[in-house]
Design an enzyme around this catalytic site. Structure first.
Site, PDB file in Angstrom:
ATOM      1  N   CYS A  77     -13.579 -73.793  14.140  1.00 47.27           N
ATOM      2  CA  CYS A  77     -14.465 -72.632  14.263  1.00 47.27           C
ATOM      3  C   CYS A  77     -15.790 -72.903  13.537  1.00 47.27           C
ATOM      4  O   CYS A  77     -16.521 -73.801  13.924  1.00 47.27           O
ATOM      5  CB  CYS A  77     -13.773 -71.368  13.775  1.00 47.27           C
ATOM      6  N   HIS A 195      -9.553 -71.170  17.759  1.00 46.80           N
ATOM      7  CA  HIS A 195      -8.609 -71.102  16.650  1.00 46.80           C
ATOM      8  C   HIS A 195      -7.244 -71.614  17.104  1.00 46.80           C
ATOM      9  O   HIS A 195      -6.464 -70.856  17.702  1.00 46.80           O
ATOM     10  CB  HIS A 195      -8.473 -69.652  16.161  1.00 46.80           C
ATOM     11  N   GLU A 197      -4.691 -72.106  15.338  1.00 47.09           N
ATOM     12  CA  GLU A 197      -3.646 -71.384  14.603  1.00 47.09           C
ATOM     13  C   GLU A 197      -3.348 -70.022  15.218  1.00 47.09           C
ATOM     14  O   GLU A 197      -2.350 -69.376  14.871  1.00 47.09           O
ATOM     15  CB  GLU A 197      -4.054 -71.228  13.128  1.00 47.09           C
TER      16      GLU A 197
END
Length: 218
Positions: A77, A195, A197
């Site tokens: 990011c 992202h 995650e």
């Protein structure tokens, strides 16, 4: 394997910590130069304002530490953006691994909102399609066949107002307002604007692929 996460004044770092823990990895969250240098892998994630983040990194010498790392490094990011040459967000010079200018999205239609927020698909640059190749970060995720507008396209989660234009280091493309660099790779530095995650099984596979990338120091 020792995995370090760069600790600085950015949000969303702990979501990456938790994602790695779900994978059975206990990372070290640190701003210590020696700990970062000794780690087998370094992740540089975060959400925040580019100029404020660079001010924090420079005050602690972390910009130089990150620039000189030799093991695989993964910018996520705002981490991708800070690894570029310059950002329009605060008109700030960044770490400079990638010779690219970070730009703010400029909506052309009413329905094009900034920030870009939500799931979007990934596709490969034509150069990879022509070589019938894929970057190691996307092993098992992308193929030399373009997935754009295909039902099997891998989707990942984005939240951002700034983007990196397409460049020679682009290894995956996303399209919002215009095509841009969803991911880049140069030497031992890998990045993604999205992202991982927060991107389900696709994101976990990307993180695992990064951890399995060869360390050229060895």
């Amino acid at each position: 394997m020792q995995v370090a996460i760069v600790k600085y004044n950015a949000g969303n770092i702990y979501s990456v910590v938790n994602a790695l823990r779900r994978m059975g990895i206990e990372p070290v969250l640190t701003d210590d130069a020696e700990a970062l240098k000794k780690a087998d892998r370094v992740l540089f994630p975060g959400q925040g304002h580019a100029a404020e983040a660079m001010e924090y990194l420079k005050a602690r010498g972390l910009d130089k530490v990150i620039r000189d790392l030799k093991q695989p490094v993964f910018g996520i990011c705002v981490g991708q953006q800070l690894l570029c040459k310059h950002s329009e967000e605060g008109d700030v010079d960044c770490i400079g691994i990638f010779d690219a200018e970070v730009k703010r999205f400029k909506p052309q239609k009413h329905e094009e909102k900034v920030p870009c927020m939500g799931w979007n698909s990934l596709s490969l640059p034509h150069s990879f399609q022509e070589k019938n190749d894929v970057d190691p970060l996307y092993k098992g995720i992308l193929s030399p066949v373009s997935f754009k507008e295909h039902e099997n396209a891998p989707y990942v989660y984005f939240v951002h107002s700034y983007y990196v234009p397409l460049c020679r280091e682009t290894i995956a493309i996303a399209d919002y307002i215009q095509p841009y660099s969803a991911s880049m790779h140069k030497d031992n530095f890998y990045t993604c604007q999205f992202h991982p995650e927060k991107s389900g099984v696709i994101g976990e596979r990307i993180l695992r692929n990064f951890l399995e990338i060869n360390d050229e120091r060895k």
